[in-house]
Design a protein around this motif. Sequence first.
Motif, short mmCIF file in Angstrom:
data_model
loop_
_atom_site.label_atom_id
_atom_site.label_comp_id
_atom_site.label_asym_id
_atom_site.label_seq_id
_atom_site.Cartn_x
_atom_site.Cartn_y
_atom_site.Cartn_z
N ILE A 213 0.84 -1.32 -0.07
CA ILE A 213 -0.14 0.06 0.05
C ILE A 213 0.84 1.18 0.03
CG2 ILE A 213 -1.77 1.36 1.39
CD1 ILE A 213 -2.61 -1.67 2.26
N ASN A 214 2.02 1.10 0.57
CA ASN A 214 2.96 2.20 0.66
C ASN A 214 3.95 2.28 -0.37
OD1 ASN A 214 1.57 2.12 3.43
ND2 ASN A 214 2.68 4.02 3.69
N ALA A 215 3.92 1.29 -1.29
CA ALA A 215 5.02 1.26 -2.37
C ALA A 215 4.52 1.86 -3.61
CB ALA A 215 5.59 -0.15 -2.43
N HIS A 216 5.32 2.51 -4.34
CA HIS A 216 5.22 2.77 -5.75
C HIS A 216 6.37 2.41 -6.57
CE1 HIS A 216 2.65 5.25 -3.03
NE2 HIS A 216 1.91 5.54 -3.93
N ASP A 217 5.73 2.28 -8.15
CA ASP A 217 7.02 1.95 -9.14
C ASP A 217 7.30 3.32 -9.51
OD1 ASP A 217 5.02 3.05 -10.60
OD2 ASP A 217 4.22 1.38 -11.61
N ASN B 251 7.77 15.55 11.95
CA ASN B 251 7.78 14.16 10.82
C ASN B 251 9.19 13.81 10.44
OD1 ASN B 251 4.67 13.57 10.16
ND2 ASN B 251 4.88 15.72 10.19
N ILE B 252 9.43 12.52 10.52
CA ILE B 252 10.47 11.93 9.87
C ILE B 252 9.90 11.08 8.63
CG2 ILE B 252 12.49 10.29 9.91
CD1 ILE B 252 13.17 11.31 12.61
N LYS B 253 10.26 11.58 7.56
CA LYS B 253 9.89 10.63 6.50
C LYS B 253 10.94 9.67 6.12
CE LYS B 253 9.53 11.21 1.27
NZ LYS B 253 9.88 12.10 0.29
N VAL B 254 10.49 8.37 6.15
CA VAL B 254 11.03 6.86 6.00
C VAL B 254 10.97 6.44 4.76
CG1 VAL B 254 11.51 4.79 7.24
CG2 VAL B 254 10.78 6.86 8.59
N GLU B 255 12.01 6.40 4.10
CA GLU B 255 11.91 5.68 2.65
C GLU B 255 12.79 4.53 2.76
OE1 GLU B 255 12.15 9.17 -0.60
OE2 GLU B 255 13.32 9.36 1.17
N SER B 256 12.23 3.19 2.60
CA SER B 256 12.97 1.90 2.69
C SER B 256 13.15 1.13 1.39
CB SER B 256 12.27 1.11 3.82
OG SER B 256 12.30 1.78 4.89
N THR B 257 14.23 0.80 0.88
CA THR B 257 14.51 0.28 -0.49
C THR B 257 14.71 -1.34 0.05
OG1 THR B 257 14.93 1.93 -1.29
CG2 THR B 257 15.51 0.07 -2.57
N ILE B 258 13.81 -2.23 -0.50
CA ILE B 258 14.17 -3.34 -0.24
C ILE B 258 14.74 -4.39 -1.57
CG2 ILE B 258 12.77 -5.89 0.08
CD1 ILE B 258 11.06 -3.62 1.52
N ASP B 259 15.95 -4.77 -1.30
CA ASP B 259 16.56 -5.45 -2.40
C ASP B 259 16.99 -6.72 -2.03
OD1 ASP B 259 18.41 -6.15 -4.42
OD2 ASP B 259 19.63 -4.32 -4.23
N GLY C 71 12.36 -7.45 12.75
CA GLY C 71 13.40 -7.18 11.93
C GLY C 71 13.53 -5.69 11.22
N VAL C 72 14.02 -5.49 10.03
CA VAL C 72 14.17 -4.30 9.29
C VAL C 72 13.57 -4.61 8.06
CG1 VAL C 72 16.01 -2.70 8.55
CG2 VAL C 72 16.23 -3.93 10.94
N PRO C 73 12.91 -3.70 7.52
CA PRO C 73 12.60 -2.58 8.20
C PRO C 73 11.28 -2.41 8.92
CG PRO C 73 11.68 -2.53 5.75
CD PRO C 73 12.33 -3.75 6.13
N ARG C 74 10.93 -3.67 9.31
CA ARG C 74 9.62 -3.83 10.01
C ARG C 74 9.65 -3.09 11.30
NH1 ARG C 74 6.14 -9.31 10.54
NH2 ARG C 74 4.25 -8.40 11.69
N MET C 75 10.68 -2.91 12.02
CA MET C 75 10.92 -2.22 13.21
C MET C 75 10.10 -1.04 12.94
SD MET C 75 12.58 -4.17 15.46
CE MET C 75 12.03 -3.28 16.79
N LEU C 76 10.23 -0.25 12.12
CA LEU C 76 9.56 1.05 11.98
C LEU C 76 8.00 0.82 11.24
CD1 LEU C 76 12.52 3.49 11.12
CD2 LEU C 76 11.33 3.14 13.15
N TYR C 77 7.29 -0.33 11.27
CA TYR C 77 6.06 -0.41 10.82
C TYR C 77 5.43 -1.24 11.79
CZ TYR C 77 8.65 -0.18 6.27
OH TYR C 77 9.52 0.35 5.26
N THR C 78 6.11 -1.02 13.08
CA THR C 78 5.36 -1.92 14.11
C THR C 78 4.87 -0.78 15.25
OG1 THR C 78 6.69 -3.91 13.64
CG2 THR C 78 5.79 -3.96 15.85
N PRO C 79 3.56 -0.68 15.48
CA PRO C 79 3.01 0.43 16.13
C PRO C 79 3.35 0.50 17.61
CG PRO C 79 1.45 -1.22 16.08
CD PRO C 79 2.59 -1.42 15.25
N THR D 152 7.20 5.65 4.29
CA THR D 152 6.31 5.71 5.61
C THR D 152 6.74 7.10 6.21
OG1 THR D 152 7.51 4.40 6.91
CG2 THR D 152 5.91 3.25 5.51
N GLY D 153 6.30 7.30 7.49
CA GLY D 153 6.81 8.35 8.40
C GLY D 153 6.70 7.93 9.83
N ILE D 154 7.45 8.77 10.43
CA ILE D 154 7.01 8.48 12.00
C ILE D 154 6.92 9.95 12.52
CG2 ILE D 154 8.55 6.31 12.64
CD1 ILE D 154 10.72 7.92 13.23
#
Lengths: 243, 230
Positions: A37-41, A182-190, A81-89, A203-205
């Motif tokens: 939902i938070n990922a764009h091409d 706000n801190i904007k968080v851009e996580s690239t998964i490779d 794990g990472v990046p999920r630490m910053l998606y766990t409320p 996402t953001g915190i």
Amino acid sequence: MPRFPNEPQYGVQAGKPNFGGLDKGVWNVPYIVNLQINAHDEKGCQYIYPPFTPAAKALWEQRELKDLEKDDPEGFCLPPGVPRMLYTPYPTQIYQMPDRILFVFEGGAHVWRVVYMDGRKLPNPDDVNPTYLGYSVAHWDGDTLVIESNGFNNRTWLDASGHPHGEKLKVTERLTRTDFNNIKVESTIDDPEFYTKPWTVVTGITWTPNRTGPFTMRGGELLEYICQENNKDQIHIHGVLGK
Amino acid sequence: MRSKLWPILAAGLCVLLPVIGQLSFSRLSDGHVDLGGPGVWSLPSIPDVMPYANGGTPFNAKGKQVWDERQRAQPAMDPENHCLPSGVPRIMYMPYAMEILQLPNRVVIVYEGGTHIFRSIPVGTKSGLKHPADPNPTYMGDSYGWWEGDSLMVDVVGFNDRTWLDSAGHPHGEKLHVVEKFTRRDSMNLEYTATIEDPEYYTKPWTVTTTAKYRPDDRLKEYICQEQRR
């Protein structure tokens, strides 16, 4: 880029943005159940699916659509794990130190994550013991903190919906304090084992200062959440969410 | 003559150099002792604090009763064996390493064991010592620190009653009050004392003294207790 008082004046942090570690307050972390939902091409279109390999898509469908997320490792009180630490409320605090940054988390089993900033390079992932939180190094790119991580084990999911990853996962997180709150968080998964190309989740915190009012219990600090305190025999939970 | 002196000089250096090295440790720009460095602190394994307690552990009747019960029940009852946090001061003598990280207004202790957790300790002046009026009881309590000379003092209250003070089963309740003192004796040794006060289980305060050893060329590993729990 806006800057904020109480900037750290030591080591690699000198003259860089304040990420809140010297202030009373916590960063609120959003609850992101499904990263897609938070990922764009590249064209800015939201992904219907992230760029799965066929095997990864089958694995995700098994976890999400057939098993209804019941095997989520986080349900067993394991670190997200990472990046999920910053998606766990659960909130986090970010301490900027002369040669590193330390994240401490209220949830996710009340763990800490260290990010080295002393100039060391990422290790060869084959040379480190695979871990839940991996091995992280960072540098400043202007006012943006760029964290690169590898050395993960394959025992976490990227989100509650079950997006998979393996031990070849490399994550690049870009953290930018875009305004005071706000801190904007851009996580690239490779992870070539599961995805045909890298993809980025945005996402953001958000900052919660120490304020007076009905919710003063926090006092500008993290609370203590111990997931394993009351964890029941998760593996035998059936019924609506069962097999 | 020269050939006879060399072995003596070499031997002398071998003895002296490590000693000189051990005596030196650095200070931070604010003048406080650096409780960290490039490595980690190796914590001692103390299953029973009694021998480390100055004058023993002064049980009252209730304390003795709970202790006796636990001698029959442990180790199955030990919360530590259920991957719960060790509590304070026990986390300081569980045999996993730790690092002490210092910020201008805070000390953070990160632990390899005890479920990979941290303690975040606001540091101010002794006169500023303040805890929440009615803290939510927690495993690790509510900590406040200050410097007394070269020692870091930490005052901790607000505990829950779900931890044991050691694996032998020394009990405590929610009234537990711990005052910790961290003193870096030299580059390799960190003296730790914890004064334990809990009128519910002990007749008077008592003190545990231990030492952590520095491992300069090590880093913390990731130990997740709950990973292999059956």
